[in-house]
Design a protein around this motif. Structure first.
Motif, PDB file in Angstrom:
ATOM      1  N   GLY A 160       0.979  -1.209  -0.019  1.00 20.63           N
ATOM      2  CA  GLY A 160      -0.082  -0.247   0.035  1.00 20.63           C
ATOM      3  C   GLY A 160       0.823   1.188   0.008  1.00 20.63           C
ATOM      4  O   GLY A 160       0.492   2.314  -0.645  1.00 20.63           O
ATOM      5  N   GLU A 161       2.033   1.279   0.625  1.00 16.76           N
ATOM      6  CA  GLU A 161       2.793   2.507   0.612  1.00 16.76           C
ATOM      7  C   GLU A 161       3.661   2.502  -0.688  1.00 16.76           C
ATOM      8  O   GLU A 161       3.741   3.629  -1.000  1.00 16.76           O
ATOM      9  N   TRP A 165       3.442   5.880  -3.318  1.00 15.10           N
ATOM     10  CA  TRP A 165       4.479   6.474  -3.902  1.00 15.10           C
ATOM     11  C   TRP A 165       4.249   6.750  -5.176  1.00 15.10           C
ATOM     12  O   TRP A 165       4.343   7.796  -5.954  1.00 15.10           O
ATOM     13  N   ALA A 166       3.798   5.456  -6.076  1.00 17.67           N
ATOM     14  CA  ALA A 166       4.007   5.284  -7.372  1.00 17.67           C
ATOM     15  C   ALA A 166       3.015   6.155  -8.164  1.00 17.67           C
ATOM     16  O   ALA A 166       3.089   7.074  -8.641  1.00 17.67           O
ATOM     17  N   ARG A 167       1.572   5.690  -8.182  1.00 17.87           N
ATOM     18  CA  ARG A 167       0.399   6.236  -8.627  1.00 17.87           C
ATOM     19  C   ARG A 167       0.636   7.003  -9.872  1.00 17.87           C
ATOM     20  O   ARG A 167       0.311   8.253 -10.042  1.00 17.87           O
ATOM     21  N   GLY A 168       1.251   6.592 -10.904  1.00 14.97           N
ATOM     22  CA  GLY A 168       1.614   7.077 -12.347  1.00 14.97           C
ATOM     23  C   GLY A 168       2.474   8.242 -12.196  1.00 14.97           C
ATOM     24  O   GLY A 168       2.410   9.058 -13.067  1.00 14.97           O
ATOM     25  N   ARG A 169       3.379   8.387 -11.334  1.00 14.54           N
ATOM     26  CA  ARG A 169       4.174   9.553 -10.911  1.00 14.54           C
ATOM     27  C   ARG A 169       5.642   9.215 -11.622  1.00 14.54           C
ATOM     28  O   ARG A 169       5.930   8.104 -11.864  1.00 14.54           O
ATOM     29  N   VAL A 170       6.289  10.292 -11.601  1.00 16.49           N
ATOM     30  CA  VAL A 170       7.673  10.155 -12.056  1.00 16.49           C
ATOM     31  C   VAL A 170       8.415  10.298 -10.729  1.00 16.49           C
ATOM     32  O   VAL A 170       8.073  11.115  -9.947  1.00 16.49           O
TER      33      VAL A 170
END
Length: 278
Positions: A160-161, A165-170
């Protein structure tokens, strides 16, 4: 003045007003465009509408840059890490107003606080385009002295953590050796758009080396601010590797040359990867 003289004057003044040479040609072209009856045709109107559309797209991009957040985390207290953090602060000040940068420095970057902020931002329907981190690191681990177990993020973090952090991000990590092991793979599997970091140590002993490292870090942060994919980070790396080769070609043996050789090797071994959906 007789009629002939007045006619001559009109011709001379007309030529002067139209101008000669490049400026005169450009002026006449602009006048011809203004007088062109085709500018009122549907084709010409379509061209103007297309141009207006492009301007609207550029404005939308600028609005997108300010509406989407970039979370900037700088956690360490030591001189080497502070060197990177100060460089980033200069970059953020220079870009003030162009990006929505949310800084977390030192004690403010504690793990639970970061996770809470990411979660609340998501619940509020706001978008975080990128997260950039400068800290100490170990293989597959980002260190933070104020976090539980002195860990901001690691390959052992709960799924979950990692997803938060990830969520489609750079994601860009300026942390020693954090790119060794499964952490970056797990972030990509959790949905990160692009992950960038080091398997070596981004450090230097000389002033020349430290300045070049700080410049390179600023370049990578700028890539993240603009939401660039792996190809953009790759171009930045190649440019700096070319610079290092040129600098080393004229340098005698010594500490500066050793710093540049070490930096070249660290850049060559960097992790720069896009997620599964490109």
């Amino acid at each position: 003045m007789d009629e002939v003289s007045r006619s001559v004057n009109r011709v001379v003044l007309g030529a002067a007003s139209e101008g000669t040479g490049h400026l005169g040609v450009a002026r006449r072209r602009r006048l011809a465009i203004r007088r062109d009856p085709s500018r009122g045709t549907p084709v010409a109107q379509g061209r103007r509408w297309a141009a207006a559309g492009r301007e609207s797209e550029e404005t939308a991009k600028e609005d997108d840059m300010t509406s989407q957040q970039v979370v900037a985390i700088d956690t360490s207290y030591d001189a080497d890490s502070a060197w990177f953090a100060s460089g980033r602060a200069l970059l953020y000040a220079r870009l003030q107003g162009q990006f929505n940068i949310v800084p977390f420095g030192q004690t403010a970057a504690e793990r639970r606080r970061i996770l809470r902020y990411l979660s609340r931002t998501e619940d509020a329907g706001q978008t975080i385009r990128a997260i950039v981190v400068s800290s100490h690191g170990k293989p597959s681990r980002v260190i933070d002295d104020d976090s539980p177990d002195k860990t901001l993020l690691s390959a052992e973090s709960p799924e979950g953590e990692l997803a938060l952090w990830a969520r489609g991000r750079v994601l860009y990590f300026c942390c020693c050796e954090a790119g060794i092991g499964p952490l970056f793979d797990k972030l990509l599997d959790a949905g990160a758009r692009t992950v960038v970091g080091f398997t070596g140590k981004p450090t230097a002993a000389t002033t020349d080396g430290k300045f070049l490292w700080r410049e390179f870090d600023q370049e990578l942060v700028s890539c993240a601010l603009h939401g660039q994919r792996a190809s953009g980070f790759e171009r930045a790396r190649e440019q700096y590797m070319d610079r290092l080769e040129r600098r080393m070609a004229g340098l005698p043996e010594g500490p500066i040359r050793q710093d540049f050789i070490a930096m070249f090797d660290v850049l060559a071994a960097m992790v720069i990867r896009d997620g599964h959906e490109v």
